[in-house]
Design a protein around this motif. Structure first.
Motif, PDB file in Angstrom:
ATOM      1  N   ARG A 279       0.825  -1.166  -0.003  1.00 57.49           N
ATOM      2  CA  ARG A 279       0.111   0.007  -0.156  1.00 57.49           C
ATOM      3  C   ARG A 279       0.714   1.087  -0.024  1.00 57.49           C
ATOM      4  NH1 ARG A 279      -4.362   0.210   4.463  1.00 57.49           N
ATOM      5  NH2 ARG A 279      -5.057   1.858   2.900  1.00 57.49           N
ATOM      6  N   THR A 280       0.656   2.193  -1.172  1.00 54.24           N
ATOM      7  CA  THR A 280       1.612   3.153  -1.207  1.00 54.24           C
ATOM      8  C   THR A 280       0.704   4.408  -1.258  1.00 54.24           C
ATOM      9  OG1 THR A 280       3.167   1.551  -2.165  1.00 54.24           O
ATOM     10  CG2 THR A 280       3.616   3.926  -2.683  1.00 54.24           C
ATOM     11  N   VAL A 281       1.619   5.339  -0.896  1.00 52.60           N
ATOM     12  CA  VAL A 281       0.879   6.688  -1.005  1.00 52.60           C
ATOM     13  C   VAL A 281       2.206   7.697  -1.304  1.00 52.60           C
ATOM     14  CG1 VAL A 281       0.371   8.951   0.221  1.00 52.60           C
ATOM     15  CG2 VAL A 281      -0.628   6.729   0.877  1.00 52.60           C
TER      16      VAL A 281
ATOM     17  N   ILE B 232       5.228  17.042   8.464  1.00 55.27           N
ATOM     18  CA  ILE B 232       5.433  16.101   9.654  1.00 55.27           C
ATOM     19  C   ILE B 232       4.244  15.519  10.080  1.00 55.27           C
ATOM     20  CG2 ILE B 232       6.313  16.211  11.877  1.00 55.27           C
ATOM     21  CD1 ILE B 232       8.256  18.286  11.285  1.00 55.27           C
ATOM     22  N   ARG B 233       3.158  16.009  10.367  1.00 51.00           N
ATOM     23  CA  ARG B 233       2.026  15.467  10.932  1.00 51.00           C
ATOM     24  C   ARG B 233       1.534  14.428   9.876  1.00 51.00           C
ATOM     25  NH1 ARG B 233       0.601  20.953  11.864  1.00 51.00           N
ATOM     26  NH2 ARG B 233      -0.843  21.217  10.217  1.00 51.00           N
ATOM     27  N   ILE B 234       1.574  14.798   8.711  1.00 54.74           N
ATOM     28  CA  ILE B 234       1.174  13.758   7.716  1.00 54.74           C
ATOM     29  C   ILE B 234       1.909  12.449   7.764  1.00 54.74           C
ATOM     30  CG2 ILE B 234       0.532  13.348   5.069  1.00 54.74           C
ATOM     31  CD1 ILE B 234      -0.231  16.318   5.048  1.00 54.74           C
ATOM     32  N   ILE B 235       3.153  12.655   7.592  1.00 53.70           N
ATOM     33  CA  ILE B 235       3.737  11.324   7.630  1.00 53.70           C
ATOM     34  C   ILE B 235       3.712  10.610   8.953  1.00 53.70           C
ATOM     35  CG2 ILE B 235       6.218  10.739   7.900  1.00 53.70           C
ATOM     36  CD1 ILE B 235       5.694  11.560   5.210  1.00 53.70           C
TER      37      ILE B 235
ATOM     38  N   ALA C 186      -3.563   4.030  12.430  1.00 51.51           N
ATOM     39  CA  ALA C 186      -4.712   3.406  11.878  1.00 51.51           C
ATOM     40  C   ALA C 186      -5.884   4.484  11.746  1.00 51.51           C
ATOM     41  CB  ALA C 186      -5.340   2.236  12.882  1.00 51.51           C
ATOM     42  N   GLY C 187      -6.586   4.389  10.595  1.00 53.47           N
ATOM     43  CA  GLY C 187      -7.587   5.519  10.254  1.00 53.47           C
ATOM     44  C   GLY C 187      -7.866   6.129   9.045  1.00 53.47           C
TER      45      GLY C 187
ATOM     46  N   THR D  50      -5.418   4.213   6.107  1.00 52.16           N
ATOM     47  CA  THR D  50      -3.953   4.008   7.037  1.00 52.16           C
ATOM     48  C   THR D  50      -4.019   2.900   8.038  1.00 52.16           C
ATOM     49  OG1 THR D  50      -4.506   5.811   8.644  1.00 52.16           O
ATOM     50  CG2 THR D  50      -3.217   6.531   6.496  1.00 52.16           C
ATOM     51  N   PRO D  51      -2.923   2.472   8.421  1.00 49.97           N
ATOM     52  CA  PRO D  51      -1.514   2.665   7.949  1.00 49.97           C
ATOM     53  C   PRO D  51      -1.304   2.212   6.502  1.00 49.97           C
ATOM     54  CG  PRO D  51      -1.630   0.781   9.535  1.00 49.97           C
ATOM     55  CD  PRO D  51      -3.115   1.283   9.272  1.00 49.97           C
TER      56      PRO D  51
END
Length: 274
Positions: A53-55, A95-98, A104-105, A130-131
């Motif tokens: 699973r890649t973003v 930073i928050r996004i990483i 999980a969410g 996510t994750p």
């Protein structure tokens, strides 16, 4: 020789720790027009095909609003009205996004509309469950280090000479790069450099990008008045010249993987650092 995507995908898979916790974050650095976005998109498809699973994210997705940059222009230096250099991104959001991509969410990912020179409305941000396994983060100065203060005195081009004679802008850019950007880059598990043959090709590459975007927007019936012509591109790349030249000189010994490109963006050599 293998394609850039083949080279990167094989090396990433080889480096994936079997007991990893959270996503494996790959930073992909390359000068404007080097093919980072296209390479990252194809690389993500390849990773997904392997069941990972890649973003994908871009430093461009984190640009400040035009109003925020205008505030910087008034309070620090007029050149900060132009997006691109360290100091014109919301690095705290990055930073928050990483961090959130490892929990999980569901995470909403920001985007920036270059034609409008404004962030995309939050209601239109793409959402991912996510994750995730892998994060591919690309940007022109990803992984860059600040220069020594003594190197900032002499201008590298006409823009710095004529519009930043007191070196206020470039010193602030360097200070931003030395601060929160380094904390952000420290979150990456792997750094890749798509190494341009030299700064001289950057303007041509960037012009090609503008023409590609112009065709795409025209086909959609969208406004293209905000896009740049050759003269504007030649000025625009001056904003990036100092750090791009510094990257090409300083960075090649540090990344986990260096893919040297020719003027047509084709890989001509590969260096693996472990």
């Amino acid at each position: 020789m293998k394609t850039t995507v083949e080279i990167l995908s094989e090396d990433i898979v080889d480096r994936l720790p079997p007991d990893r916790h959270g996503p494996f974050v790959v930073g992909i650095c390359g000068a404007q027009g080097s093919g980072k976005t296209w390479t990252t998109r194809l690389l993500a498809e390849r990773m997904e095909h392997l069941g990972l699973r890649t973003v994908t994210l871009s430093l461009d997705d984190l640009y400040l609003t035009r109003a925020d940059r205008q505030l910087l222009a008034r309070n620090v230096h007029p050149l900060f009205a132009v997006r691109g250099v360290p100091g014109t991104h919301d690095i705290a959001a990055g930073i928050r996004i990483i961090d959130a991509l490892g929990e999980a969410g569901c995470v909403a990912l920001p985007a920036f509309d270059k034609a409008k020179d404004e962030p995309v409305a939050q209601s239109d941000w793409r959402k991912v469950d996510t994750p995730v396994d892998i994060v591919l983060f690309e940007g022109w100065c990803v992984g860059a280090r600040p220069q020594h203060a003594s190197l900032l005195a002499a201008p590298v081009n006409a823009l710095e000479r004529d519009e930043d004679p007191d070196a206020i802008w470039r010193n602030h850019v360097n200070a931003c790069l030395a601060g929160q950007y380094q904390a952000f880059f420290a979150k990456f598990d792997m750094l890749v450099l798509l190494q341009a043959p030299g700064f001289d090709v950057v303007a041509e590459w960037r012009l090609e990008q503008e023409e590609t975007l112009r065709r795409a927007l025209t086909s959609e019936g969208r406004d293209v008045s905000g896009l740049m012509d050759r003269r504007a591109v030649e000025r625009f790349v001056m904003f990036y010249e100092r750090i791009t030249r510094h990257i090409l000189e300083e960075m090649p010994t540090r990344p986990d993987l260096v893919v040297a490109l020719d003027a047509l963006r084709q890989p001509i050599s590969v260096k693996v650092n472990r």
